[in-house]
Design an enzyme around this catalytic site. Sequence first.
Site, PDB file in Angstrom:
ATOM      1  N   LYS A  44       0.838  -1.195   0.000  1.00 19.52           N
ATOM      2  CA  LYS A  44       0.000   0.000   0.000  1.00 19.52           C
ATOM      3  C   LYS A  44       0.879   1.254   0.000  1.00 19.52           C
ATOM      4  O   LYS A  44       2.031   1.228   0.420  1.00 19.52           O
ATOM      5  CB  LYS A  44      -0.924   0.000   1.218  1.00 19.52           C
ATOM      6  CG  LYS A  44      -1.877  -1.198   1.285  1.00 19.52           C
ATOM      7  CD  LYS A  44      -2.901  -1.159   0.157  1.00 19.52           C
ATOM      8  CE  LYS A  44      -3.913  -2.288   0.297  1.00 19.52           C
ATOM      9  NZ  LYS A  44      -3.411  -3.591  -0.126  1.00 19.52           N
ATOM     10  N   ASP A  45       0.293   2.354  -0.466  1.00 20.02           N
ATOM     11  CA  ASP A  45       1.014   3.616  -0.575  1.00 20.02           C
ATOM     12  C   ASP A  45       1.581   4.039   0.784  1.00 20.02           C
ATOM     13  O   ASP A  45       0.949   3.843   1.821  1.00 20.02           O
ATOM     14  CB  ASP A  45       0.089   4.706  -1.092  1.00 20.02           C
ATOM     15  CG  ASP A  45      -0.454   4.394  -2.477  1.00 20.02           C
ATOM     16  OD1 ASP A  45      -1.415   3.616  -2.549  1.00 20.02           O
ATOM     17  OD2 ASP A  45       0.089   4.906  -3.459  1.00 20.02           O
ATOM     18  N   ARG A  46       2.744   4.671   0.737  1.00 24.62           N
ATOM     19  CA  ARG A  46       3.347   5.175   1.971  1.00 24.62           C
ATOM     20  C   ARG A  46       2.722   6.507   2.383  1.00 24.62           C
ATOM     21  O   ARG A  46       2.301   6.672   3.530  1.00 24.62           O
ATOM     22  CB  ARG A  46       4.860   5.338   1.794  1.00 24.62           C
ATOM     23  CG  ARG A  46       5.521   5.953   3.022  1.00 24.62           C
ATOM     24  CD  ARG A  46       7.011   6.094   2.870  1.00 24.62           C
ATOM     25  NE  ARG A  46       7.596   6.670   4.071  1.00 24.62           N
ATOM     26  CZ  ARG A  46       8.893   6.850   4.244  1.00 24.62           C
ATOM     27  NH1 ARG A  46       9.748   6.495   3.303  1.00 24.62           N
ATOM     28  NH2 ARG A  46       9.337   7.377   5.362  1.00 24.62           N
TER      29      ARG A  46
END
Length: 338
Positions: free
Chosen positions: A79-81
Amino acid sequence: MQTVPDWTRLHEAPEIQGHIRQSASDFEVTEVLDYALSGDGEHDYLWLEKRDANTTWIAGKLARHAGIRESDVGFAGLKDRNAVTRQWFSVRRPSSAGTDWDSFGLPGVRILEQARHGRKLRRGAHSGNKFRIALRGVDAPATTVNERLDLIRVAGVPNYFGAQRFGRDGNNLQLATDLFAGRRLRRNKRSIALSAARSYLFNHILQHRVREGSWNRLIPGECACLDGSNSIFVVDHVDQELQKRCENMDIHPGGALWGRGESACSGDILLLEQSAVAPFEELKKGLETQMDQSRRALRLAVRDLQWELDTQTLWLEFRLTRGGYATAVLREIASFPL
């Protein structure tokens, strides 16, 4: 060094301008796991919310807290940081007593729910992700915004791999070039390099189909992809039933994820794909020694799309199947700096 182009859009360059990720809460991702947990078994399942943190970094911290190897921690997807994300992690129980998760603490990380299950959570086990995204600084009339979003809701968008796949300034493609030239890379770097090279060739194939207007329709010799699934089948003849299923986004045209083995498609589609990747012989030949060929849908359905324009902020909510990039949707809506 390969450059990452501004891939051809479905429509003309958007009239809408804006900014994304002004804060982590402007970009929310919620994983969708479509199977029930048994409530028993040797793996703790943790429904976890994280802010400004990498999935793999969290996995390492969970392993350390439980006193197990990092390989015994599972998650369905990265998942996106720079976002607020919610996803499941599985953590093998080190003993029958389990792990005290109430004492686990990290800044920006919350365990929202705990459960148990008999099997480790595997990559790709989720069905997709839900997104809630703010596009700020939008200076466009509501009619312009509504027209573009109505088009996307009906037609979907080209299923490009996002820019993050290629790294800053295309550095992951340089890694691939180095790998194919004989440089030894650590396992995680090797995986990143191969994924970048494969994604790059796929995006070029998709760009060819977008330019000729066939990215969303079936052609004889095609390999069709079942929506939300890894299942594919060869289309020898496009009859009314297949045409209807494609119009309803139950199936999509597919493109090659390059690798070893003969292509399952034929005819004009095979010639188009070979032509699209011909300028990138180094990447093509390198992938043919490393990975088996597979297929990916050329079209991405944007499900449950809703929006609200409020004082120059456009709030978007939608759901994508696994492997779909929110930025592939956003780039069809607006122009924005990454």
